[in-house]
Design a protein around this motif. Structure first.
Motif, mmCIF file in Angstrom:
data_model
loop_
_atom_site.group_PDB
_atom_site.id
_atom_site.type_symbol
_atom_site.label_atom_id
_atom_site.label_comp_id
_atom_site.label_asym_id
_atom_site.label_seq_id
_atom_site.Cartn_x
_atom_site.Cartn_y
_atom_site.Cartn_z
ATOM 1 N N HIS A 102 19.479 27.355 -11.557
ATOM 2 C CA HIS A 102 20.765 27.449 -12.259
ATOM 3 C C HIS A 102 20.757 26.716 -13.602
ATOM 4 C CE1 HIS A 102 21.975 28.827 -8.341
ATOM 5 N NE2 HIS A 102 21.831 27.635 -7.818
ATOM 6 N N THR A 120 14.614 34.186 -14.291
ATOM 7 C CA THR A 120 15.999 34.628 -14.520
ATOM 8 C C THR A 120 16.657 35.028 -13.203
ATOM 9 O OG1 THR A 120 15.229 36.867 -15.012
ATOM 10 C CG2 THR A 120 15.649 35.430 -16.889
ATOM 11 N N ILE A 121 15.982 35.876 -12.425
ATOM 12 C CA ILE A 121 16.625 36.468 -11.249
ATOM 13 C C ILE A 121 16.638 35.497 -10.071
ATOM 14 C CG2 ILE A 121 16.515 38.341 -9.556
ATOM 15 C CD1 ILE A 121 15.252 40.077 -11.757
ATOM 16 N N ASN A 125 17.814 31.848 -11.330
ATOM 17 C CA ASN A 125 19.093 31.841 -12.056
ATOM 18 C C ASN A 125 19.068 30.968 -13.307
ATOM 19 O OD1 ASN A 125 21.733 32.697 -12.461
ATOM 20 N ND2 ASN A 125 22.603 30.972 -11.351
ATOM 21 N N ILE A 126 17.941 31.005 -14.022
ATOM 22 C CA ILE A 126 17.835 30.282 -15.291
ATOM 23 C C ILE A 126 18.473 31.135 -16.392
ATOM 24 C CG2 ILE A 126 16.221 29.310 -16.984
ATOM 25 C CD1 ILE A 126 16.214 27.881 -14.218
ATOM 26 N N SER A 127 19.319 30.523 -17.208
ATOM 27 C CA SER A 127 19.949 31.228 -18.328
ATOM 28 C C SER A 127 19.293 30.821 -19.636
ATOM 29 C CB SER A 127 21.436 30.875 -18.428
ATOM 30 O OG SER A 127 22.123 31.323 -17.295
ATOM 31 N N LEU A 128 19.227 31.770 -20.563
ATOM 32 C CA LEU A 128 18.739 31.480 -21.910
ATOM 33 C C LEU A 128 19.888 31.701 -22.879
ATOM 34 C CD1 LEU A 128 16.439 30.942 -23.977
ATOM 35 C CD2 LEU A 128 15.986 33.404 -23.943
ATOM 36 N N ARG A 129 20.220 30.663 -23.649
ATOM 37 C CA ARG A 129 21.283 30.774 -24.641
ATOM 38 C C ARG A 129 20.696 30.450 -26.008
ATOM 39 N NH1 ARG A 129 26.267 28.993 -22.089
ATOM 40 N NH2 ARG A 129 27.193 29.524 -24.088
#
Lengths: 331, 331
Positions: free
Chosen positions: A231, A252-253, A256-260
């Motif tokens: 996360h 990512t899947i 649940n790592i997000s890239l901003r």
């Protein structure tokens, strides 16, 4: 007076010119005239000169994202400011001996602040501060990881994190000196290798690692992703590798790592006056308290702009190249 | 009774075995026994069999993410359910003729719903629904873009978007048939070429495009990023290319595009009973109203599991491979 201009995009040290332009006339009622004491050469200025930035001016153009100065004249309706006040310039196009700007485009600071340190406050420390506070809620003694710890943003990240009780994991190249990387205030180093996630685990134990600051992109982005706890968020603010950010769907899947992305210009444009004043007052306090001090590589006169830019083009340099157009009053 | 088991990870059609196991005994007070009428072979089941999934069981193991069935027996303290009720199974390990599960692990639906369509509701339509509603607030007549429109999630995205007054832009390969891609309900197609962003602009005009659904990863992720409006979000839920997601810092930094990941298992685990009931009631309504109908490739008996998996391994197939362990009562 002297002013930096350019009329084509290209190698910064080649396209920039120091030219003579008329002195400012008397300011309008709402304006101030600022004597520029110092400006840093920012990586974003270099990108504008090279024509590789997110927004580019029509040519010919003036340039310069940052500067610190001293008020020389104030328009008749300007309140709370007077000649001699020390200020940060918050608008652009600051590479000049003097600038006329609306009074709302300067932020007044205590007069004792070193104008060179002050001139570097607008961009890199603001970037560090907002990245540390706006993406993940970090617990006291929490950790953040970054992959360009000796860059000016990286230095500010380490120091502002220290000032807030946050700890930094700083990624260094195999064989690089940990002591060198940590001299700007970082807590610990890890080496950019395939076992990065294991090194991180052995440094921080079972504590979460929710925030990664990415100045490099390319495979470096995925190394950060794999080091983060589930996360977690990667904030990409630079592209030193020249490669696209890379992140596996496993990260990512399944994790649940997000890239901003982070671009200070956009964020500053959205702040209202109160928010902006609060931001720069906070950052000034760090300067005054000695909690923030960015490293300086070298200083040049404004007439030496081409040498200054040549120095800024050199790789491996640590610290900012500074230009000092005017001496301060009484100095 | 028959049950699917596997004792090593490998090619799905090779490692899965249909074995004889004892019939369920009488259910405990809080349990129900379900006769399985249909289950689909999901891409996630294939990944589990192959050992390439985000969470893997200890071997030997049963398997099966989805199924629809009919209650055969109810435990003494089970309320609101009775033998003959049609249900979706919400737990895993469903590839069997019968399953004993806690009553809280089934969702009761109207008896007239086709068990084959029902068996596909848990994963792909739920994925489509949550991706369409939880990441960006889409305006009525707003647009979403996706890069695998004929996949089962892609079909559900087009149909659920239609049901909610949202329009879909569906990316197809150069030379592929737009009619084919749109037969599941999509609004318009664009071709996966370097000029994707221009095609998008000419399809939707000045309207914003804030949400992109990425089943492919690799360079496809960045194509979506470039097609999105500033501040848009890519949700990566698949990895058909086998490549890492790729996204340029120009898109992350200057255009503020975010990349997020989506894994339904994690989300379902976090839903409470009320939220889960609401989700599947909503999706069932779409089935009942004829707004959702996923395509079926072929049907097999449970004893033909290896042939069914062989069919599911074939590329270019459109629609789900279904297995029907039991006939429904009175059918």
């Amino acid at each position: 007076m002297k002013q930096i201009q350019f009329s084509s995009f290209g190698q910064p040290s080649v396209v920039a010119r120091c030219v003579d332009v008329p002195e400012p006339t008397a300011p309008a009622a709402w304006e101030v005239v600022v004597k520029i004491l110092a400006f840093p050469i920012n990586v974003a200025d270099m990108a504008v000169l090279a024509g590789r930035y997110g927004s580019l001016p029509k040519l010919p153009s003036t340039i310069g994202m940052e500067a610190a100065g001293e008020l020389e004249q104030c328009g008749s309706s300007v309140k709370d400011l007077q000649p001699g006040d020390r200020v940060i310039l918050l608008a652009n196009n600051n590479w000049s001996e003097k600038r006329t700007v609306p009074a709302s485009a300067v932020h007044k600071v205590p007069s004792e602040i070193d104008p060179i340190q002050l001139s570097m406050l607008k961009v890199n420390p603001a970037t560090a501060h907002i990245m540390l506070t706006q993406f993940e809620k970090l617990e006291p003694n929490g950790w953040v990881i970054q992959n360009a710890p000796t860059g000016s943003v990286g230095q500010a990240v380490s120091q502002l994190a220290n000032a807030s009780g946050i700890r930094t994991l700083n990624i260094i190249r195999e064989g690089a000196s940990a002591t060198h990387a940590l001299r700007f205030g970082g807590t610990a180093t890890v080496v950019d290798r395939v076992d990065l996630a294991e090194q991180v685990k052995s440094e921080i134990g079972p504590q979460p690692l929710r925030l990664a600051l990415d100045a490099i992109a390319g495979a470096g982005t995925n190394h950060l992703a794999s080091a983060l706890s589930e996360h977690g968020t990667i904030v990409n603010y630079g592209m030193l590798s020249g490669e696209p950010c890379l992140i596996t769907p496993e990260n990512t899947i399944f994790r649940n790592i997000s890239l901003r992305g982070f671009w200070l210009s956009k964020i500053l444009n959205r702040l209202n006056l109160g928010e902006r004043t609060e931001l720069y007052s906070t950052l000034c306090n760090y300067l005054v308290n000695g909690q923030l001090k960015l490293s300086v590589d070298s200083c040049f006169d404004i007439t030496e702009i081409n040498d200054a830019l040549k120095r800024a083009e050199q790789r491996g340099r640590v610290g900012k190249v500074i230009v000092t157009p005017c001496k301060q009053a009484g100095a």
